[in-house]
Scaffold this motif. Sequence first.
Motif, PDB file in Angstrom:
ATOM      1  N   VAL A  99       0.849  -1.201   0.000  1.00  0.00           N
ATOM      2  CA  VAL A  99       0.000   0.000   0.000  1.00  0.00           C
ATOM      3  C   VAL A  99       0.883   1.249   0.000  1.00  0.00           C
ATOM      4  O   VAL A  99       0.641   2.201  -0.750  1.00  0.00           O
ATOM      5  N   ASP A 100       1.946   1.203   0.793  1.00  0.00           N
ATOM      6  CA  ASP A 100       2.870   2.348   0.808  1.00  0.00           C
ATOM      7  C   ASP A 100       3.476   2.587  -0.566  1.00  0.00           C
ATOM      8  O   ASP A 100       3.565   3.727  -1.030  1.00  0.00           O
ATOM      9  N   LEU A 101       3.892   1.512  -1.200  1.00  0.00           N
ATOM     10  CA  LEU A 101       4.492   1.658  -2.538  1.00  0.00           C
ATOM     11  C   LEU A 101       3.491   2.250  -3.521  1.00  0.00           C
ATOM     12  O   LEU A 101       3.840   3.089  -4.364  1.00  0.00           O
ATOM     13  N   ILE A 102       2.255   1.816  -3.397  1.00  0.00           N
ATOM     14  CA  ILE A 102       1.221   2.334  -4.305  1.00  0.00           C
ATOM     15  C   ILE A 102       0.991   3.826  -4.033  1.00  0.00           C
ATOM     16  O   ILE A 102       0.895   4.637  -4.975  1.00  0.00           O
ATOM     17  N   ASN A 103       0.960   4.178  -2.765  1.00  0.00           N
ATOM     18  CA  ASN A 103       0.776   5.594  -2.429  1.00  0.00           C
ATOM     19  C   ASN A 103       1.877   6.454  -3.051  1.00  0.00           C
ATOM     20  O   ASN A 103       1.623   7.547  -3.553  1.00  0.00           O
ATOM     21  N   TYR A 154      -4.095   1.431  -9.577  1.00  0.00           N
ATOM     22  CA  TYR A 154      -3.483   1.587  -8.251  1.00  0.00           C
ATOM     23  C   TYR A 154      -4.542   1.637  -7.160  1.00  0.00           C
ATOM     24  O   TYR A 154      -4.421   0.991  -6.116  1.00  0.00           O
ATOM     25  N   ASN A 155      -5.564   2.407  -7.392  1.00  0.00           N
ATOM     26  CA  ASN A 155      -6.610   2.513  -6.361  1.00  0.00           C
ATOM     27  C   ASN A 155      -7.299   1.175  -6.129  1.00  0.00           C
ATOM     28  O   ASN A 155      -7.616   0.812  -4.998  1.00  0.00           O
ATOM     29  N   ALA A 156      -7.519   0.476  -7.232  1.00  0.00           N
ATOM     30  CA  ALA A 156      -8.176  -0.833  -7.105  1.00  0.00           C
ATOM     31  C   ALA A 156      -7.307  -1.786  -6.296  1.00  0.00           C
ATOM     32  O   ALA A 156      -7.782  -2.474  -5.377  1.00  0.00           O
ATOM     33  N   SER A 157      -6.022  -1.816  -6.602  1.00  0.00           N
ATOM     34  CA  SER A 157      -5.136  -2.725  -5.875  1.00  0.00           C
ATOM     35  C   SER A 157      -5.085  -2.350  -4.403  1.00  0.00           C
ATOM     36  O   SER A 157      -5.161  -3.213  -3.528  1.00  0.00           O
ATOM     37  N   LYS A 158      -4.971  -1.063  -4.158  1.00  0.00           N
ATOM     38  CA  LYS A 158      -4.889  -0.587  -2.773  1.00  0.00           C
ATOM     39  C   LYS A 158      -6.123  -1.033  -1.987  1.00  0.00           C
ATOM     40  O   LYS A 158      -6.020  -1.568  -0.878  1.00  0.00           O
ATOM     41  N   LEU A 176      -5.940  -4.685  -1.165  1.00  0.00           N
ATOM     42  CA  LEU A 176      -4.911  -4.990  -0.159  1.00  0.00           C
ATOM     43  C   LEU A 176      -5.431  -4.633   1.233  1.00  0.00           C
ATOM     44  O   LEU A 176      -5.271  -5.401   2.191  1.00  0.00           O
ATOM     45  N   ILE A 177      -6.068  -3.506   1.320  1.00  0.00           N
ATOM     46  CA  ILE A 177      -6.595  -3.080   2.623  1.00  0.00           C
ATOM     47  C   ILE A 177      -7.695  -4.040   3.083  1.00  0.00           C
ATOM     48  O   ILE A 177      -7.771  -4.422   4.250  1.00  0.00           O
ATOM     49  N   ALA A 178      -8.503  -4.453   2.125  1.00  0.00           N
ATOM     50  CA  ALA A 178      -9.567  -5.415   2.481  1.00  0.00           C
ATOM     51  C   ALA A 178      -8.956  -6.727   2.967  1.00  0.00           C
ATOM     52  O   ALA A 178      -9.470  -7.365   3.895  1.00  0.00           O
ATOM     53  N   GLY A 179      -7.832  -7.129   2.346  1.00  0.00           N
ATOM     54  CA  GLY A 179      -7.141  -8.345   2.779  1.00  0.00           C
ATOM     55  C   GLY A 179      -6.653  -8.218   4.209  1.00  0.00           C
ATOM     56  O   GLY A 179      -6.800  -9.128   5.035  1.00  0.00           O
ATOM     57  N   ASP A 187     -11.487 -10.250 -16.147  1.00  0.00           N
ATOM     58  CA  ASP A 187     -10.560 -10.911 -15.226  1.00  0.00           C
ATOM     59  C   ASP A 187      -9.463  -9.922 -14.808  1.00  0.00           C
ATOM     60  O   ASP A 187      -8.347 -10.309 -14.501  1.00  0.00           O
ATOM     61  N   SER A 188      -9.817  -8.660 -14.833  1.00  0.00           N
ATOM     62  CA  SER A 188      -8.815  -7.647 -14.453  1.00  0.00           C
ATOM     63  C   SER A 188      -8.626  -7.751 -12.951  1.00  0.00           C
ATOM     64  O   SER A 188      -9.435  -7.269 -12.190  1.00  0.00           O
ATOM     65  N   SER A 189      -7.574  -8.421 -12.544  1.00  0.00           N
ATOM     66  CA  SER A 189      -7.429  -8.740 -11.130  1.00  0.00           C
ATOM     67  C   SER A 189      -6.420  -7.825 -10.462  1.00  0.00           C
ATOM     68  O   SER A 189      -5.213  -8.024 -10.593  1.00  0.00           O
ATOM     69  N   PRO A 190      -6.893  -6.827  -9.729  1.00  0.00           N
ATOM     70  CA  PRO A 190      -5.949  -5.890  -9.121  1.00  0.00           C
ATOM     71  C   PRO A 190      -5.069  -6.541  -8.067  1.00  0.00           C
ATOM     72  O   PRO A 190      -3.882  -6.233  -7.972  1.00  0.00           O
TER      73      PRO A 190
END
Lengths: 793, 256
Positions: free
Chosen positions: A187-191, A207-211, A214-217, A518-521
């Motif tokens: 998340v830091d790297l994405i920020n 980036y927002n989608a991945s973030k 990750l936070i949900a995980g 199948d766009s998997s962030p």
Amino acid sequence: MQLLEMKIDNIDTIDFKRIDRLRKIMQNRKASLCSERAKIYTEVFKETEEEPMILRKAKGLSKTLNDMSIYHLDDSLIFGNQASRNFAAPIFPEYSIKWLLDEVDSFEYRDGDVFNVSDEVKKDLREIGKYWINKTHEDNVNNNIPQINLLAEKQKVLHRGGISNSGDGHIVSDHKWLLEIGYSGMVDLINEKLKNPDLSDNQINFYNASKMTLIAGLNYAKRFANYFKEKAKLNNDKKLYYLSEIANKVLDGPCESFHEALQAIYLNHVFLMIESNGHSFCYGRIDQYLYPYYQNDIKKGVLTKAKALELITHFFIMNNSLNKIRSNGHTLFSQGYPLYTNVMVGGLLPSGEDGTNDLTYLSVEAMGLCRLNEPNFSMRYHKESPKEILSLASKLIRTGCGMPSMFNDATCIKGLIDLGIDKEDAYDYVAIGCVETGVQGKYGHRATGMTYMNWGKILEIVLNRGFDPNTNIRLFKLSKEPKSYEELWNDWKKALAFYSELSFESDRVCDRSLEIYDSSPLGSIFIHNSLELGKTLKEGGCEYDVVSQSNIGSSVVGNSLMVLKKLVFEDKKYTYSQIMEALKNNWQDEEIHKACLEVEKFGNNSDQVDLIVKDVFDSYLELLDGVKTIRYNRGPKISKYTMSTSNITSYIPNGKNVGATPDGRKAQSPLNEGCSPTQNTVSKGLTALINSVSVLPNEKVAAGQLLNTRISYQLLNNEEKIDKFISFLRVSAKKGIYHNQFNVVSNKVLKDAQIHPENHRDLIVRVAGYCAQFVALTPEAQEAIIQRNEYGA
Amino acid sequence: MKKGLISKVQRYSINDGPGIRSTVFLKGCNLNCMWCSNPELIDFSQSYLDGKPVGELISVKDVVKEVIRDIDFYKESLGGVTFSGGEPLLQSDFLLECIKLLKDYSIHIAIDTALYVDKKIIKKLLPYVDLWLVDLKSIDDITHIKTTNVSNKIILDNIKFLYKNNVNMWIRCILVNKENYDLDELKKRLNFIESIKKCVKRVDILGYHQLGVSKYQKLNKEYLLTNEALLSDIQEKEVEELIKEYVLPIYFERGI
Ligand code: SF4
């Protein structure tokens, strides 16, 4: 419970009874469907119709991880659930829904891969089903697939398989990186990335989608932390407090212990299997990237070998709690509820040294204790591999569970380097799914199994001069009867080229659609260079984009061409039409049948036919030059096609569609599996088999050359024979065999399991590039395994 | 070039000597052991089993061509080629030519024999054979005659001859309850083996197994043994105990 071989201190600190209880749960697991994910995704998709797909998918996953029910199997030291019950498969309506609605009432009556579906879930499905009509990946593919491809599918030459109605999977996160920084570090790297003012909308969305995911995980893990804490309080349970601590810490920052590391990779795996319904999400080289955590804990005195073994065993077992539902049609192609979760141990390091370590040995022992069908356990070996590890592997093979599958470093690495993969990366290859090889953390989706091509059918069409005798459809013309072998061979090449062109187009249609659906962030972010480029794997975010199809029937085709060459063109014993007549009436003419059966067959080390099978391989390989994927020039260092014979159980249904073939095979019977010889046509023994297979261009089949060998237990029943077997493995490697996997169970046991399935729930067999519970297979697949050539002493 | 009557060449053969081997089965035998598990190999001419011919005349060249295909396996595993049968020494000219050719490739050669042959034959082969796999079916001549149809005099004499020539030997002793098995007799067999022990690299004691039985029916041959031919648990235990008294490298494989 007994270890295979190792002597480990404090072995009695392992709670073997607990392991046994967990195994029993998995052995007796009943597959079912869970509608939680489907309901949540439907809700999210309804609310976000105007938004880009990647954000919708991210929101769907996030909400699911936040809201889905969580549960824990009391005995397990590893937590995380994919759906609301053990072995329940979630539903992924954004990929496809129609077949689910059509087939939902029949799932419990299937011959194999049975699923129980409660009335409530059926109701849920029908309810949400309405929303998804014409909105799925499958619809998109169907709307774009060219008419002529549909005709080729009708002829049963092409099969789109899973990629046209489900996600892709086939990825291995960079677990080393994952453990070093955790989700929070990512998340830091994405920020950081998001600070760049020049990003495109697409990148920002990615980036927002991945973030978000990750936070949900992280939040999902915290839910477990609370769950354990509350439960621990109730009965002051030390183990639960401990699990609660792990859950609080896992994925949040750098990993700090061996147990946490196993937990982290398991959770990541579960999340990827909630994000997408692809399969073959794999762990890669666990003995390498987990080693620092193991070593550190041992040094600190907080871990023993025995404890590590117990943890790995729990981790392995828990992979059997996950599930995936496939349509009836596709189930026949991959029977036994496979997830193809590959774990790879042993082999060379990028430095060129041997990487065998304590964890390599412990992993083999753990698989011996687990002995369930997942994970799909593989081992790499090379000429300097210690004899001790090969001996331990042989002892696991000897148990009959079909694992490990043995990969030959020299051939696999060379294959990858020849494709253009960097040397160091090639040395770090892993199996992704069955036998397809790729680089962990750098390969995008789908090393293999794009469109399936039935070569047996193509041969039949060639012999019938372009017509498919079942449907009477003809898509291209051939001149009348071939007058020479060369003419026949050219016809084959022409037909193969024709259908391959169509199949590449099928691949592209599916890929274009998967890029959206199948766009998997989350799946993308821990694979290079998604973070760097700000895009998903399917958009070209991966470093290496190597794909392959799956080709079925190489030995049947080669053997058949050999028969025609010899009997019709060389010896002129029969005319072409005599053979065609015999095929048409499915070998009523016994004399011709006998003559055809007597012609030498692939797998017996006889050069002429072996070389024809090689020609058949080459005829396809030639076609791949220059074929591009839709990601060409969009990010990956290389973007290429290679070949694979990793064709799971598809040789059975594919065979059903093919009439009698000149090799003596009867109509509708199975084709050959992988690059293995055809059924009941080998008589010369194991070494002859290896010599035959070594003639094939194995290193060019860089997405996996599947060789499945059935041997009798007598070949491994003492140390001396194991030594001989190790020599056999070493020579196989020298001869350039890509990989080999072994089935050791006798027909007596298999037949008994057919009659008394209840007594054999623990019987795991090698099906193809994967293993499965024998009793979960359809009768046909069971029979095909019984029919396999067995090599004895 | 000579031809031999051969039933088959078995590759990845792991029960006929060290390492991974190919075993060439030559047809024809001058014994007639009650327990023979290859009864289809006893006749000196082509016979039929399951409708398929057993025994084909194959040239030295073809045999050699086939077995050298596995040379890499032999080298890695320290294996080689074993000639078995039937009684391979009964086709000694053919055998000699094969072996000489194989020696050009430095392939390790073993011969699996009952040694009921003229010494001249053995002499001829001596320089080329790396390992003699010798069957010793009974030390007691009456038993030997009763169970194999021939006396063991020549056999024992030949073993001694091999011993004098300082060859490598693996000796195999089959144990069949009620027929050739008797603890005292086994003791004598082992004592004899011990007396030549500098040549004996290994002794295999094999409990009777029933693997060949079904062939008898198919061949219309009478099979005289019953289930009782299997050693009992007690007998197996006494064999295991006896073995401990010897310093020989003895391996005992229970029957099935
Ligand atoms: S010597 Fe061997 S082949 Fe000859 S009869 Fe006896 S057991 Fe059979």
